[in-house]
Design a protein around this motif. Structure first.
Motif, short mmCIF file in Angstrom:
data_model
loop_
_atom_site.label_atom_id
_atom_site.label_comp_id
_atom_site.label_asym_id
_atom_site.label_seq_id
_atom_site.Cartn_x
_atom_site.Cartn_y
_atom_site.Cartn_z
N ILE A 40 -62.72 -68.58 -11.38
CA ILE A 40 -61.51 -68.02 -10.60
C ILE A 40 -62.19 -67.92 -8.89
O ILE A 40 -61.41 -68.09 -8.01
CB ILE A 40 -61.33 -66.69 -10.90
N ALA A 41 -63.39 -67.74 -9.08
CA ALA A 41 -63.83 -68.11 -7.51
C ALA A 41 -63.85 -69.34 -6.91
O ALA A 41 -63.34 -69.74 -5.61
CB ALA A 41 -65.56 -67.54 -7.46
N VAL A 42 -64.10 -70.43 -7.78
CA VAL A 42 -63.91 -71.66 -7.25
C VAL A 42 -62.49 -72.24 -6.99
O VAL A 42 -62.13 -72.72 -6.00
CB VAL A 42 -64.53 -72.53 -8.41
N THR A 43 -61.60 -71.79 -7.86
CA THR A 43 -60.22 -72.01 -7.44
C THR A 43 -59.67 -71.20 -6.25
O THR A 43 -58.60 -71.82 -5.55
CB THR A 43 -59.24 -71.41 -8.77
N THR A 271 -82.30 -74.87 -4.33
CA THR A 271 -82.71 -76.04 -3.59
C THR A 271 -81.21 -77.02 -3.31
O THR A 271 -81.02 -77.23 -2.11
CB THR A 271 -83.89 -76.83 -4.08
N ALA A 272 -80.64 -77.14 -4.52
CA ALA A 272 -79.49 -77.89 -4.38
C ALA A 272 -78.52 -77.33 -3.52
O ALA A 272 -77.68 -77.92 -2.72
CB ALA A 272 -78.91 -78.29 -5.71
N GLY A 296 -71.68 -73.46 -6.62
CA GLY A 296 -73.18 -73.55 -6.37
C GLY A 296 -73.43 -71.76 -6.45
O GLY A 296 -74.50 -71.57 -6.97
N ALA A 297 -72.76 -71.45 -5.48
CA ALA A 297 -73.19 -69.84 -5.38
C ALA A 297 -73.20 -69.13 -6.77
O ALA A 297 -73.93 -68.16 -7.07
CB ALA A 297 -72.25 -69.17 -4.32
N CYS A 300 -75.96 -69.90 -8.57
CA CYS A 300 -77.28 -69.25 -8.52
C CYS A 300 -77.08 -67.89 -8.87
O CYS A 300 -78.22 -67.35 -9.21
CB CYS A 300 -77.42 -69.37 -6.85
N THR A 301 -76.21 -67.22 -8.70
CA THR A 301 -75.87 -65.92 -9.06
C THR A 301 -76.19 -65.63 -10.54
O THR A 301 -76.95 -64.86 -10.91
CB THR A 301 -74.53 -65.49 -8.79
N ALA A 302 -75.61 -66.43 -11.31
CA ALA A 302 -75.68 -66.33 -12.65
C ALA A 302 -77.04 -66.63 -13.34
O ALA A 302 -77.85 -66.09 -14.10
CB ALA A 302 -74.67 -67.31 -13.48
#
Length: 322
Positions: A40-43, A271-272, A296-297, A300-302
């Motif tokens: 839902i964050a990506v959409t 890094t990515a 990606g955020a 990284c959080t997960a």
């Protein structure tokens, strides 16, 4: 543990009608919660970079008197479809959150697991309200920032739910690394939070406001974006440095392979993410890369949440020899 517990009696009776789920089913549902919370964050990012933030200009309805898109000259149909699609995904988020509560309650999991499960639908309601405020205030940059940060928080909690589901309900909690290293992990998580906050500030001053109306332009954060980018990237470097230092410390104390493996995943993702952000900055912030950066955020959080959770685990108590 009885199904009822602190829940209404009618809810317990309803849950008892369901077949008892296996551990595999419980973990699948918990994994679905992570995917939908991150998705839902990506959409939401896709809505913003396509300037569809006001495709449905009211909330909870899409247009006054209608919950679905309405052909109007003022709002392009594509923007309506994109924004309405994001709202539809909210129902999937609600369904997975509700499924987690039902499945884990039916499985008679320990109270800790049930609390994490109930946090998902509760936080989803809060997130929906934040989304409504974002629309009704005309996409003010700080409301968009809160919306994203809430999503990242929910991703973190969803990962902890998944980990707790995989642990036995009886047993003892075992610390797998020394306490100072767990504290260093907390420091890295706080640094990640600062990275996310400054990332939302960059977004607030950036070119993707979520709407391109000339008559009513979306208010933006009036700070030089280059300054914000430098602050954001510096914190990312600090975060990565903390992770590398944590890695050397974990190797020195011979931490379990699972902990080292999860740390390796976090380092690779961060890094990515840093490389992706650099490409974004020097290519004029392409919309597709913005959505990928948000994904990606979430990743990284997960991964950081999974690393934190791996440092303590609940295991079955060893039988006492008599």
């Amino acid at each position: 543990m009885p199904v009822g517990g602190f829940l209404p009696r009618w809810f317990g009776r309803l849950v008892d009608l369901l077949p008892e789920p296996s551990l595999r089913v419980q973990r699948i549902v918990a994994a679905a919660v992570i995917l939908t919370q991150g998705g839902i964050a990506v959409t939401g990012a896709i809505v913003r970079v396509t300037a569809s933030g006001l495709g449905c200009p009211t909330w909870p309805q899409c247009f006054p008197g209608s919950f679905t898109p309405v052909p109007v000259a003022e709002v392009h149909l594509v923007h309506q479809v994109v924004e309405f699609g994001n709202r539809l995904l909210t129902f999937l988020v609600v369904l997975t959150a509700a499924a987690a509560v039902l499945v884990l309650t039916r499985a008679r999991r320990r109270r800790e697991v049930l609390i994490y499960a109930w946090l998902m639908p509760a936080s989803t309601v809060v997130q929906a309200v934040i989304g409504g405020v974002t629309v009704l205030t005309g996409l003010l940059w700080w409301t968009v920032a809160i919306h994203l940060l809430a999503s990242m928080t929910m991703v973190w909690v969803a990962v902890l739910l998944y980990v707790k589901v995989g642990e036995p309900d009886t047993g003892v909690v075992v610390t797998r690394v020394p306490k100072p290293l767990r504290q260093l992990t907390i420091l890295s998580a706080l640094t990640l939070a600062a990275v996310l906050v400054t990332g939302t500030l960059v977004t607030g001053a950036g070119p993707h406001a979520g709407d391109k109306s000339v008559e009513q332009p979306v208010p933006r954060l009036q700070v030089e974006i280059t300054t914000l980018v430098h602050g954001h990237s510096s914190l990312l470097v600090a975060y990565l440095s903390l992770l590398v230092g944590l890695g050397f410390a974990l190797l020195a104390v011979r931490a379990p392979k699972e902990v080292l493996r999860r740390l390796g995943v976090v380092v690779a993702l961060v890094t990515a993410q840093g490389l992706l952000g650099t490409v974004q900055f020097f290519t004029g912030v392409p919309p597709a890369l913005v959505a990928l950066h948000v994904a990606g955020a979430a990743a990284c959080t997960a991964a950081t949440a999974a690393l934190w959770a791996s440092m303590r685990e609940r295991t079955e108590a060893e039988p006492v020899e008599g």
